[in-house]
Design a protein around this motif. Structure first.
Motif, mmCIF file in Angstrom:
data_model
loop_
_atom_site.group_PDB
_atom_site.id
_atom_site.type_symbol
_atom_site.label_atom_id
_atom_site.label_comp_id
_atom_site.label_asym_id
_atom_site.label_seq_id
_atom_site.Cartn_x
_atom_site.Cartn_y
_atom_site.Cartn_z
ATOM 1 N N ILE A 126 0.836 -1.207 0.000
ATOM 2 C CA ILE A 126 0.000 0.000 0.000
ATOM 3 C C ILE A 126 0.868 1.253 0.000
ATOM 4 O O ILE A 126 0.625 2.203 -0.769
ATOM 5 C CB ILE A 126 -0.956 -0.016 1.208
ATOM 6 N N LEU A 127 1.915 1.279 0.863
ATOM 7 C CA LEU A 127 2.780 2.459 0.921
ATOM 8 C C LEU A 127 3.552 2.628 -0.387
ATOM 9 O O LEU A 127 3.764 3.760 -0.860
ATOM 10 C CB LEU A 127 3.755 2.337 2.098
ATOM 11 N N GLY A 128 3.994 1.502 -0.971
ATOM 12 C CA GLY A 128 4.717 1.587 -2.229
ATOM 13 C C GLY A 128 3.864 2.212 -3.323
ATOM 14 O O GLY A 128 4.337 3.073 -4.084
ATOM 15 N N ASN A 129 2.589 1.801 -3.400
ATOM 16 C CA ASN A 129 1.686 2.396 -4.382
ATOM 17 C C ASN A 129 1.432 3.870 -4.083
ATOM 18 O O ASN A 129 1.364 4.705 -4.997
ATOM 19 C CB ASN A 129 0.349 1.647 -4.391
ATOM 20 N N ALA A 130 1.274 4.187 -2.786
ATOM 21 C CA ALA A 130 0.999 5.582 -2.414
ATOM 22 C C ALA A 130 2.157 6.493 -2.845
ATOM 23 O O ALA A 130 1.941 7.578 -3.404
ATOM 24 C CB ALA A 130 0.767 5.679 -0.907
ATOM 25 N N ILE A 131 3.397 6.068 -2.607
ATOM 26 C CA ILE A 131 4.560 6.877 -2.995
ATOM 27 C C ILE A 131 4.694 6.923 -4.510
ATOM 28 O O ILE A 131 5.017 7.973 -5.100
ATOM 29 C CB ILE A 131 5.831 6.310 -2.338
ATOM 30 N N LYS A 132 4.410 5.773 -5.169
ATOM 31 C CA LYS A 132 4.563 5.710 -6.624
ATOM 32 C C LYS A 132 3.633 6.699 -7.330
ATOM 33 O O LYS A 132 4.019 7.346 -8.296
ATOM 34 C CB LYS A 132 4.262 4.284 -7.100
ATOM 35 N N PHE A 133 2.395 6.838 -6.811
ATOM 36 C CA PHE A 133 1.408 7.661 -7.501
ATOM 37 C C PHE A 133 1.177 9.022 -6.843
ATOM 38 O O PHE A 133 0.168 9.677 -7.106
ATOM 39 C CB PHE A 133 0.078 6.894 -7.596
ATOM 40 N N THR A 134 2.105 9.426 -5.956
ATOM 41 C CA THR A 134 2.001 10.737 -5.311
ATOM 42 C C THR A 134 3.234 11.565 -5.680
ATOM 43 O O THR A 134 4.369 11.122 -5.453
ATOM 44 C CB THR A 134 1.909 10.603 -3.782
ATOM 45 N N ASN A 135 2.996 12.757 -6.217
ATOM 46 C CA ASN A 135 4.093 13.648 -6.618
ATOM 47 C C ASN A 135 4.190 14.888 -5.750
ATOM 48 O O ASN A 135 5.249 15.517 -5.692
ATOM 49 C CB ASN A 135 3.931 14.058 -8.086
ATOM 50 N N ASP A 136 3.118 15.261 -5.087
ATOM 51 C CA ASP A 136 3.102 16.443 -4.215
ATOM 52 C C ASP A 136 2.375 16.093 -2.935
ATOM 53 O O ASP A 136 1.452 15.270 -2.924
ATOM 54 C CB ASP A 136 2.382 17.620 -4.901
ATOM 55 N N GLY A 137 2.753 16.777 -1.857
ATOM 56 C CA GLY A 137 2.081 16.571 -0.572
ATOM 57 C C GLY A 137 2.774 15.528 0.263
ATOM 58 O O GLY A 137 3.965 15.659 0.581
ATOM 59 N N GLY A 138 2.068 14.458 0.606
ATOM 60 C CA GLY A 138 2.690 13.450 1.440
ATOM 61 C C GLY A 138 1.772 12.280 1.715
ATOM 62 O O GLY A 138 0.679 12.153 1.157
ATOM 63 N N ILE A 139 2.254 11.425 2.598
ATOM 64 C CA ILE A 139 1.534 10.199 2.977
ATOM 65 C C ILE A 139 1.497 10.137 4.486
ATOM 66 O O ILE A 139 2.493 10.446 5.161
ATOM 67 C CB ILE A 139 2.230 8.932 2.421
ATOM 68 N N SER A 140 0.350 9.729 5.036
ATOM 69 C CA SER A 140 0.223 9.564 6.486
ATOM 70 C C SER A 140 -0.251 8.158 6.801
ATOM 71 O O SER A 140 -1.053 7.575 6.060
ATOM 72 C CB SER A 140 -0.760 10.582 7.067
ATOM 73 N N ILE A 141 0.272 7.623 7.932
ATOM 74 C CA ILE A 141 -0.131 6.307 8.429
ATOM 75 C C ILE A 141 -0.755 6.511 9.798
ATOM 76 O O ILE A 141 -0.103 7.049 10.707
ATOM 77 C CB ILE A 141 1.056 5.342 8.535
ATOM 78 N N VAL A 142 -2.008 6.111 9.979
ATOM 79 C CA VAL A 142 -2.704 6.219 11.259
ATOM 80 C C VAL A 142 -2.945 4.817 11.787
ATOM 81 O O VAL A 142 -3.484 3.959 11.069
ATOM 82 C CB VAL A 142 -4.043 6.981 11.118
ATOM 83 N N VAL A 143 -2.497 4.574 13.037
ATOM 84 C CA VAL A 143 -2.600 3.253 13.645
ATOM 85 C C VAL A 143 -3.413 3.374 14.925
ATOM 86 O O VAL A 143 -3.165 4.269 15.741
ATOM 87 C CB VAL A 143 -1.214 2.663 13.964
ATOM 88 N N GLY A 144 -4.388 2.475 15.116
ATOM 89 C CA GLY A 144 -5.194 2.503 16.334
ATOM 90 C C GLY A 144 -5.982 1.227 16.512
ATOM 91 O O GLY A 144 -5.908 0.295 15.699
ATOM 92 N N ILE A 145 -6.754 1.162 17.588
ATOM 93 C CA ILE A 145 -7.618 0.031 17.888
ATOM 94 C C ILE A 145 -9.061 0.477 17.702
ATOM 95 O O ILE A 145 -9.480 1.492 18.257
ATOM 96 C CB ILE A 145 -7.416 -0.478 19.326
#
Length: 924
Positions: free
Chosen positions: A591-610
């Motif tokens: 999922i992260l690999g695809n997110a970085i591959k198809f994102t050119n501006d801005g960023g990526i966030s990962i939210v972890v919880g229960i």
């Protein structure tokens, strides 16, 4: 009058004559002795001419009753002779029944009142005392009412068949409603009143006996002659013991007669309760019996509270009859119109139902087959026919057994043509015996279809097997050259004489090889998923350490594209948890690999919880987004979004990711808007854990073998490149290698050289690895030598099957140096020496150990200024370029090494400190 009429008349006269005479006898039963009491009772009836009036009353009473009942006798005579009866005659009979009780009661009361009045006037001369007269009249009324109840209840039992006959074809006039509860209350009250009146009389007698009173307190009864002269009364002033006993005997017998009469009344009353209840019970038993023909209705002969119950039961019966008829019609319709043959037969095998579909299948008409044996429809070569022979009962028992309830058979038509059919048997119990029903289906076409399916299944299995073999061979063929590419890249990367440019090119080669390996693994993973060979392997791990490792893994890629990467935790979170770490890592990497591959501006966030007891991950990006119409399709294998712009890939990453998430108990949820970004979220099952599993620690690069040893290793592989890579890797750290090209060659060399280790490929000509290791482990002289499997067929051979075949360890091609040396150290007595880690080197390197004066003297001012400028802007590549110009100086060797170390570790603070010391030395 016929026999039935005479019988009815005889029963009627017995009731209407004997009941009044019995009551008259009972109330006249009085005297000093039993003889006197019987004489008085008899004398009251036959004392002519004094008894002529009561007899005339009884005769007149019976004449009136017979006149009233004549239409009933006439109807009953016609009914028994099957002579039609008009509706008017029936209505007249019903009318008589409606008024019969009241008329009998009236006549009975009048007769007894007249009798008692006549008796009183005769006894009391010229009506000189009216009190006894009124007393006798009251007694006559009560006795008349009581007698009428006795007569009415008896006649109801006698005329019950007549009332039932009337109800066969009911008249238009309905029977009058007579409350059964009121009637029962009336009988009980009247019985109590009558008995109370008689008890009073008996008590008077009892009192007169024991008091010595010379006067009887009771009133003389009708027709009784009592001597009431003073002389007689005076003679009774004193009584002997014998006289008292005689009088008590009379009183006791009279009490017995009253009790008997009461018991008879109670029996009649009980019958009026019992008869309707037994009628209902008997009819309900028939309704609930297995015989569906028991549907006769209850005859309603009286209009009382029970008639309503009977009416409701009759409605139920009518409904049952209607449903039964409808059910029979539907059953016949279903049987006749059924597409499948239906055949019913009994325990003897005799057929009695043979529907049109059965006629069509077997060629027999139902007239021809009815009564024939069910076994005649079967091929006589069938197992049942051979076993049972001509015993039809045994044939039926065996074929309808539960284990043969649904089975295929071979039969014969009327023309002798062989047919295949499937029979499903059921049975039901009836009063006539057990009925077996067979629903038969012609399966001749189905058998042909199943045969084609069987052929297709075999073809599919063969194709699937060929696909698996193709994938395994493809994996082997692709991994073998990749093993050479990645293996030599690792060896070259450890060469310290390479320039930075050469190292960068090697890194490109390595990354390209790793990418190609990832594509191969994707194809193999999706094949394993389709084959159902993917399993969960749970372990305990630290959640935050895991996510931080992922962040560090992708940090550099994000920085190179100018993207921000954030990790956010929603408390409370477990420190340790148990799940399949490998699959979870693969999910997030995809999922992260695809997110970085198809994102050119801005960023990526990962939210972890229960959330809701599950571990939830949410990955958001500001990339190109996915068209809503393609969200479902991109989860299918080999499918990519239309906006990928040819970024590469197999289109398997999300399909594998979705399958892994489902295996972990979750579901992949995708929200995306084209041009804005995407959100990939999922929740998985997990278990809380107290601590993490033991994790293998990366202890650094192997540079030698402990104890300055040179163990012998035999490398077995039919590919020279694979042998060459492994040979280079092992000899570099001190191993002595011997090569073999197949399993047979390896077995000979192992027996000859007795090596400490053997690395053996699985697929080889002449003799493969499985056969070779089996022979080695069977030889007591060499079975202790560890043998490690080398294979590129990751799809077909897994670790469990390889270890079960006799290998001591397993490593898949292509492999890393660290994995190779870990395998050796964990499964043999050979231990390695390692290059110091960066942390250990930093601890050993100290600026204080440098000769600052010599360095200051050897360095020119422009070099120091360049280094100072490059350090300020963190241009570590330029710093390495300056160091290249200084490597020829022996005096600056230590300086170059320490600056290079700081540069490689991006330690700009230490570099600044070193330059400041040199500058300070120059000033001094």
């Amino acid at each position: 009058m016929d026999k039935c009429g005479k019988k009815l008349l005889r029963k009627t006269l017995m009731v209407t004559i004997l009941v009044p005479f019995f009551v008259l006898f009972l109330i006249s039963f009085k005297g000093k002795t039993l003889k006197d009491a019987f004489f008085n009772s008899f004398y009251s009836v036959v004392d002519f001419p004094n008894s002529i009036f009561p007899l005339l009353l009884i005769l007149f009473f019976n004449f009136m009753i017979m006149h009233l009942l004549f239409p009933i006798f006439h109807f009953w005579q016609k009914f028994n002779r099957n002579i039609p009866v008009s509706m008017d005659e029936k209505n007249r009979v019903i009318s008589i029944f409606n008024s019969l009780g009241k008329k009998i009661t009236l006549m009975s009361v009048v007769a007894f009142v007249l009798g008692t009045v006549y008796s009183s006037f005769e006894y009391y001369n010229n009506y000189q005392d009216l009190l006894p007269t009124f007393y006798n009249m009251l007694e006559g009324i009560i006795t008349g009412l009581f007698t009428s109840i006795f007569i009415n209840m008896s006649l109801e039992n006698i005329y019950f068949p007549i009332k039932s006959a009337l109800m066969i074809d009911p008249p238009t006039l309905e029977p009058k409603f007579r409350s059964y509860y009121k009637q029962m209350s009336y009988v009980v009250i009247l019985l109590i009143t009558f008995l109370g009146f008689q008890v009073f009389t008996i008590a008077s007698d009892f009192y007169s006996v024991f008091s010595g009173n010379l006067q009887d307190l009771f009133i003389p009864r009708v027709g009784a002659k009592m001597d009431m002269s003073p002389e007689m009364l005076l003679s009774k002033s004193g009584r002997s013991h014998k006289e008292i006993e005689d009088i008590l005997d009379v009183i006791g017998l009279k009490i017995f007669f009253y009790l008997f009469l009461s018991f008879r009344i109670l029996v009649l009353l009980k019958n009026q309760i019992k008869n309707p209840l037994e009628t209902v019970e008997g009819r309900l038993e028939k309704l609930t019996s297995s015989n569906a023909s028991n549907t006769a209705q209850i005859e309603i002969v009286d209009n009382n509270e029970f008639s309503k119950i009977y009416g409701n039961i009759n409605k139920l019966i009518v409904k049952q009859q209607s449903e039964l008829e409808n059910s029979r019609e539907r059953l016949h319709t279903v049987i006749d119109n059924a597409a499948d043959p239906i055949i019913s037969f009994n325990d003897d095998g005799h057929i009695f139902i043979f529907n049109p579909a059965a006629e069509k299948l077997f060629g027999w008409s139902r007239e021809e087959i009815n009564g024939s044996s069910f076994s005649s429809l079967f091929d006589q070569e069938e197992e049942f026919c051979k076993t049972c022979g001509t015993d039809n009962k045994r044939f039926v028992k065996d074929i309808t057994d539960s284990k043969n309830r649904l089975k295929r058979y071979r039969g014969r038509t009327k023309g002798g043509v062989s047919i295949d059919f499937e029979a499903n048997f059921s049975k039901s119990s009836t009063p006539d015996g057990t009925i077996h029903t067979a629903i038969i289906r012609d399966i001749s076409k189905q058998i042909l279809f199943e045969q084609s399916l069987q052929d297709a299944r075999k073809a599919a299995e063969r194709a699937n097997r060929l696909k698996s073999e193709f994938l395994a061979n493809m994996s082997h063929e692709l991994r073998t050259p990749l093993n050479a590419v990645l293996g030599f890249t690792q060896l070259l990367n450890s060469d310290r004489n390479l320039t930075d440019n050469q190292v960068e090119k090697l890194n490109i080669i390595s990354r390209s090889g790793e990418h190609l390996l990832g594509l191969i693994n994707d194809i193999l993973d999706i094949s394993k998923i389709e084959a159902g060979k993917i399993e969960l392997h749970e372990s305990v791990f630290n959640l935050k350490e895991f996510t931080q490792d992922l962040k560090e893994m992708f940090d550099l890629r994000c920085k190179n594209k100018g993207l921000a990467l954030y990790v956010e935790y929603v408390d409370p979170l477990p420190v340790y948890l148990k799940s399949d770490l490998g699959k979870l890592r693969q999910i997030l990497i995809n999922i992260l690999g695809n997110a970085i591959k198809f994102t050119n501006d801005g960023g990526i966030s990962i939210v972890v919880g229960i959330q809701s007891g599950k571990l939830r991950f949410s990955i958001n990006d500001t990339g190109k987004g996915i068209p809503e119409s393609e969200i479902e399709s991109i989860l299918q294998p080999f499918t990519q979004s239309s906006i990928t712009d040819n970024e590469g890939g197999t289109g398997l990453g999300l399909a594998i990711t979705n399958s892994f998430i489902q295996m972990l108990g979750g579901k992949l949820e995708i929200e995306s808007k084209e041009g804005v970004g995407s959100n990939f979220s999922f929740s998985i099952d997990f278990e809380y854990a107290a601590k993490a599993d033991n994790v293998e620690e990366d202890i650094g690069t192997v540079i030698g073998i402990e104890g300055d040893r040179h163990p012998t290793v035999i490398i077995v592989d039919d590919k020279i490149n694979n042998r060459l890579i492994l040979k280079e890797m092992l000899e570099r750290v001190g191993f002595v290698t011997i090569e073999a090209v197949n399993g047979k060659d390896a077995l000979e060399r192992v027996r000859e050289f007795k090596p400490e280790l053997v690395f053996m490929d699985i697929k080889m000509p002449v003799m493969d690895g499985y056969e070779s290791v089996k022979l080695m482990k069977a030889d007591d002289l060499i079975k202790h030598i560890p043998v490690f499997a080398l294979t590129a067929s990751a799809f077909k051979h897994d670790e469990k099957s390889i270890l079960a075949s006799g290998f001591d360890g397993f490593i898949a091609k292509p492999f890393k140096l660290s994995s190779l040396f870990n395998l050796i150290s964990q499964n043999s007595h050979i231990q390695f020496t390692y290059e110091k880690t960066a942390k250990e080197q930093k601890e050993e390197i100290s600026i204080d150990n440098l000769d600052i004066k010599t360095i200051s003297r050897e360095l020119t001012g422009d070099i120091i200024e360049k280094l100072d400028d490059y350090i300020l802007i963190n241009d570590f590549v330029a710093i390495k370029g300056v160091l290249e110009t200084l490597k020829g100086s022996e005096a600056l060797l230590d300086f170059v090494n320490i600056v290079e170390f700081f540069t490689n570790n991006f330690d700009d603070d230490s570099l600044i400190t070193l330059i400041e010391k040199i500058k300070k030395q120059d000033k001094e």
